[in-house]
Design an enzyme around this catalytic site. Structure first.
Site, PDB file in Angstrom:
ATOM      1  N   HIS A   1      16.792   9.950  -6.207  1.00  0.00           N
ATOM      2  CA  HIS A   1      18.113   9.429  -5.837  1.00  0.00           C
ATOM      3  C   HIS A   1      18.277   8.033  -6.442  1.00  0.00           C
ATOM      4  O   HIS A   1      17.330   7.487  -7.003  1.00  0.00           O
ATOM      5  CB  HIS A   1      18.231   9.350  -4.312  1.00  0.00           C
TER       6      HIS A   1
ATOM      7  N   HIS B   1      19.086   2.039 -10.770  1.00  0.00           N
ATOM      8  CA  HIS B   1      18.005   2.677 -11.511  1.00  0.00           C
ATOM      9  C   HIS B   1      17.497   3.874 -10.722  1.00  0.00           C
ATOM     10  O   HIS B   1      17.771   4.001  -9.537  1.00  0.00           O
ATOM     11  CB  HIS B   1      16.861   1.683 -11.763  1.00  0.00           C
TER      12      HIS B   1
END
Length: 188
Positions: free
Chosen positions: A44, A129
């Site tokens: 995620h 990120h």
């Protein structure tokens, strides 16, 4: 023993991305360093780590996040790197090429919604990120080869139309995530 609920807010990634993190795990055997790789299904983009919350605080967070408005957007991963950028790495990551600004705005909206509940502002700018692995003990690996491999990979553009409040349970096999609430995109 405590009854706190470890929680975080993030953007879920589709199955094709989940499968890719499994493929990237093949690098584990090429590294001498002690690493913990993100497991397929757990991948995620974290918007905000909340820490241990009481059940009451978790309910307050659920309500506050319901007020976050955002328009749907597309996300495409690309590039790679490490935190910190110099010295021994602690985290290896894949960057975000498409949807970066939208993720920054969404993280900002989440943080603004949580401020009245006593959550402090983050001490550093949000850098979207996708964590590939955490380096527990660096043992002289040539990280440039892994970063090059991450940077060379082509990623599909995928829709982002929701974000999630997750519960994170730490187990000897690693963290296990469970959805507490999901929040859909709106017209803003």
């Amino acid at each position: 023993m405590h009854d706190g609920i470890r929680a975080f807010v993030g953007v879920p990634l589709p199955q094709e991305y989940q499968a890719a993190i499994g493929e990237l795990g093949a690098w584990r055997s090429r590294l001498a360093s002690r690493t913990t790789w993100t497991r397929p299904g757990n991948w995620h983009v974290t918007l905000r780590f909340l820490g241990e919350l009481s059940p009451q605080k978790l309910d307050e967070v659920k309500v506050a996040l319901g007020g976050v408005a955002f328009a749907p957007f597309s996300l495409r991963a690309g590039g790679g790197g490490m935190f910190p950028r110099r010295g021994k790495p602690r985290v290896v990551w894949i960057g975000v090429e498409e949807g970066r600004q939208e993720l920054v705005r969404l993280a900002d909206a989440v943080n603004r919604a949580l401020l009245p509940l006593g959550f402090a502002e983050e001490g550093r700018p949000f850098s979207p990120h996708l964590t590939v692995c955490r380096v527990r003990e660096a043992r002289g690996d040539r990280w440039a080869a892994l970063i090059d491999a991450l940077s060379d990979r082509e990623w599909a553009s995928v829709p982002v139309d929701r974000f999630t409040l997750w519960r994170s349970t730490l187990t000897p096999q690693g963290a296990q995530y469970g959805v507490v609430s999901e929040y859909g995109a709106t017209s803003v």
